[in-house]
Scaffold this motif. Sequence first.
Motif, PDB file in Angstrom:
ATOM      1  N   GLN A 126      -7.825  19.165 -41.323  1.00  0.00           N
ATOM      2  CA  GLN A 126      -7.712  19.185 -42.778  1.00  0.00           C
ATOM      3  C   GLN A 126      -8.612  20.284 -43.349  1.00  0.00           C
ATOM      4  O   GLN A 126      -9.609  20.659 -42.727  1.00  0.00           O
ATOM      5  CB  GLN A 126      -8.116  17.833 -43.398  1.00  0.00           C
ATOM      6  CG  GLN A 126      -7.105  16.721 -43.209  1.00  0.00           C
ATOM      7  CD  GLN A 126      -7.069  16.227 -41.772  1.00  0.00           C
ATOM      8  OE1 GLN A 126      -8.104  15.918 -41.184  1.00  0.00           O
ATOM      9  NE2 GLN A 126      -5.870  16.163 -41.201  1.00  0.00           N
ATOM     10  N   ASP A 151      -3.427  19.881 -45.100  1.00  0.00           N
ATOM     11  CA  ASP A 151      -3.260  19.181 -43.829  1.00  0.00           C
ATOM     12  C   ASP A 151      -2.412  20.101 -42.955  1.00  0.00           C
ATOM     13  O   ASP A 151      -1.215  20.275 -43.198  1.00  0.00           O
ATOM     14  CB  ASP A 151      -2.551  17.851 -44.088  1.00  0.00           C
ATOM     15  CG  ASP A 151      -2.463  16.979 -42.849  1.00  0.00           C
ATOM     16  OD1 ASP A 151      -3.510  16.505 -42.388  1.00  0.00           O
ATOM     17  OD2 ASP A 151      -1.337  16.760 -42.352  1.00  0.00           O
ATOM     18  N   PRO A 173     -10.838  12.365 -45.416  1.00  0.00           N
ATOM     19  CA  PRO A 173     -10.356  12.000 -44.072  1.00  0.00           C
ATOM     20  C   PRO A 173     -10.771  10.591 -43.653  1.00  0.00           C
ATOM     21  O   PRO A 173     -10.031   9.931 -42.910  1.00  0.00           O
ATOM     22  CB  PRO A 173     -11.001  13.068 -43.180  1.00  0.00           C
ATOM     23  CG  PRO A 173     -11.198  14.243 -44.069  1.00  0.00           C
ATOM     24  CD  PRO A 173     -11.546  13.659 -45.410  1.00  0.00           C
TER      25      PRO A 173
END
Length: 826
Positions: A533, A544, A700
């Motif tokens: 990411q 992403d 994340p």
Amino acid sequence: MGQDLPGSARVVIVGGGIVGCSIAYHLARRGVTDVVLLERAELTSGTTWHAAGLVGQLRATHNLTRLAQYTSELFASLEAETGQATGFRQTGSVSVAAGPERFEELKRQASMARVFGLQVELLDARGIAELVPLARVDDLVGGVFLPGDGVTNPVDTTRALARGARAAGVVIREHTPVSRILVEGGRAVGVECSMGGEPHRIRCDVVVNAAGMWSRELGGAVGATVPLHAAEHYYVVTEPIEGLSPRMPVLRDQDGHAYVKPEAGKLLVGWFEPVAKPWPPRHQSGRSVIPEDFSFGRLPIDFDHLEPMMESATHRVPALAQAGIQLFFNGPESFTPDDRYLLGESPEVAGLFLACGFNSIGIQSSGGAGKVVADWIIDGHPPMDVWDVDVRRMMPFQRNASYLRDRTVETLGLLYAMHWPYRQPETARGVRRSVLHDRLASRGACFGVVAGWERPNWYAPAETVPEYQYSFGRQNWLPLSGEEHRAVREGVGLFDLSSFGKFLVQGPDAERVLNRVCANEVAVPVGSIVYTQWLNDRGTIEADVTVTREAEDRFLVVTAAATQTRDLAWLTAHVPSEARCIVTDVTSGLAVLSVMGPRSRELLAGLVDVDLDNEHFPFGTSRVLDLGYARARANRITYVGELGWELYVPTEFAAGVFDTIEDAGGPFGLRLCGYHALDSLRMEKGYRSWGHDVSTDETPLEAGLGFAVAWDKPGGFIGREALLTQRESGPPQRLMQFRLPDDSPLIYHNEPIWSDGRIVGRITSGAYGHTIGAPLGLGYVSTEHGRLDGPALLAREYEVEVACERIPATASIRPLYDPSSSRVKS
């Protein structure tokens, strides 16, 4: 002239409609008062002055609804704050359904409203009649009532925003047209304007293009992509109607394409007809130019165009048949290719912000849009994920005037059309095509559109027409896509993924640059693929992507088609000026063929010149090899949860490679597969989709992607400090996978997730899982400020609300399909 206007300012806003004034107001509210707003004529003289003034709160997505809610809250307090009357009243709105499918849509919207804390009530015909006595209800299935919706006077509300800005020190000048934006070194540095016929320049840090339907030409002159086009918009105002209550809610009859609201003892009736009339008319030169002196302008009435709309409105409100018409009105409104407005900094011109293309919802969007742009300018980022309206979702081709004109015929009507799942636009098609397009079409592909790309969503057999039959349930293509899905799970499938965005990053400093941008470690051996990411300073997800190391000084970044412009802008903005690193968009130069399934190795082994076993070609590696008569880069990676390879082939070789694979595929049961199968396959495996399951609102850790973070790599990465803080405190929410009973309605997005009698989260994306045999979804659930860990979250019982019905759901943190990824690495 020079004495009347400053020679410099921090921000210059071009356009004195309600949105421009809202931006000025919100900048001042945050203490930025070195602001100049320039209006070519008078405040509101473009389109604001003739807007209907509807203030609805429920929009199509989570964050757009938050912005609309904020607008309503702002308008409720604006008069008391500024002393300027606004005419804002929360009378509520009633949307009605003439058939079960429309009622299904309204009920799904009602469920979504509950996610946002909006008060919403389901109505039967009697309940509609009580709220809107003038409405005919005998042919209605039901409706919904949103008590918090309202109406406002657009002109007075704009004046209130302007008064609030002026009181704080903002300079607002009318009759001051901006002739051009000044750009130096790729950055907007000011504007050139005129007052009294004399030229004057104002230097600034930021220019805001809020010029309404003039925004495309103003921005386009300096290379900015501003895709919008005006269309005619009709409404009528009746003579006074006896007994009409000023508290009558706004009536929305979307099946009749009409809205009706009380207007000082009269009724205002407006339409969003299915086939609109772009404006101005196309000149013989091919250009459509808005007249320079167009101000408070009205367009001619096309009574033939208006007649069927009047008939539908009279059917729903019979009193219109007896009421005289006091005013026939036709005025222009700006529309974008996807019916969502344009906000944010131009990816082509730094320092140039856009706030335009409001698709006839500018009044109800103005408060939220003004706050977002002001915060974005001051903080360097928006206060929430606004991907739905971020200008970076647009592609450069979308500024094409012919494309915009043709699409606008459709987009106005889409506001009140059925918002079917997977609905595809019908106009301005065929813009971007893979070199394999004709081959796929001949094999029965039904194409959808993303970022202008024609992409095969599913394939119809020879005897079936490849066309959608829309519904909220199991559409006609679902069984066919299910066969494609099973082919990938059991044999081998072939996808054309050429629409991927692809960037070549090369130079001696390419590794250093990428390692700072990527949360994962990209200082890896040549031939390695890294899933990662890109984060911002707040630790939330900007992109992403996968990164393939092709050489010591060369990397290939691959992203989704929809985020090509956005991700390229983010990456190039983070290449230091002194770095020996260049970024090149090679999207058009490389086709991508994805060969996926347990028999993919058998199929490809007979076509390539290398060993494909785990020892010689493990998961996560990339090699250049011979395939047919071409050289192709083969990446062993997957978005479907099976053994497979993505093949990156120079565009001119792609057709030959496709033919080679297809010719060899028969013995292995090769099947062409579309994007609907790709989506259902990735949903079973729990793979995330940026813009749906991950965005700038999530980290994340919240998304369950901590495995892709290289916490201790040398030099760190953007967002590391914020992410470390969250790791210590615990994420406030967690992405989970949900399975509903097989006979349940399908879930798509924004359905409420319930536990212990309260809403604890929402679904972010959904699809039917053909292997698992059930509707599936991904969604975020609150961890109660980090207090609930995985086992505690799984210990709870969950329900997902679909169309106002709660359905028991099984939750999982691990993927429901192949949680150990043994098939991927087989």
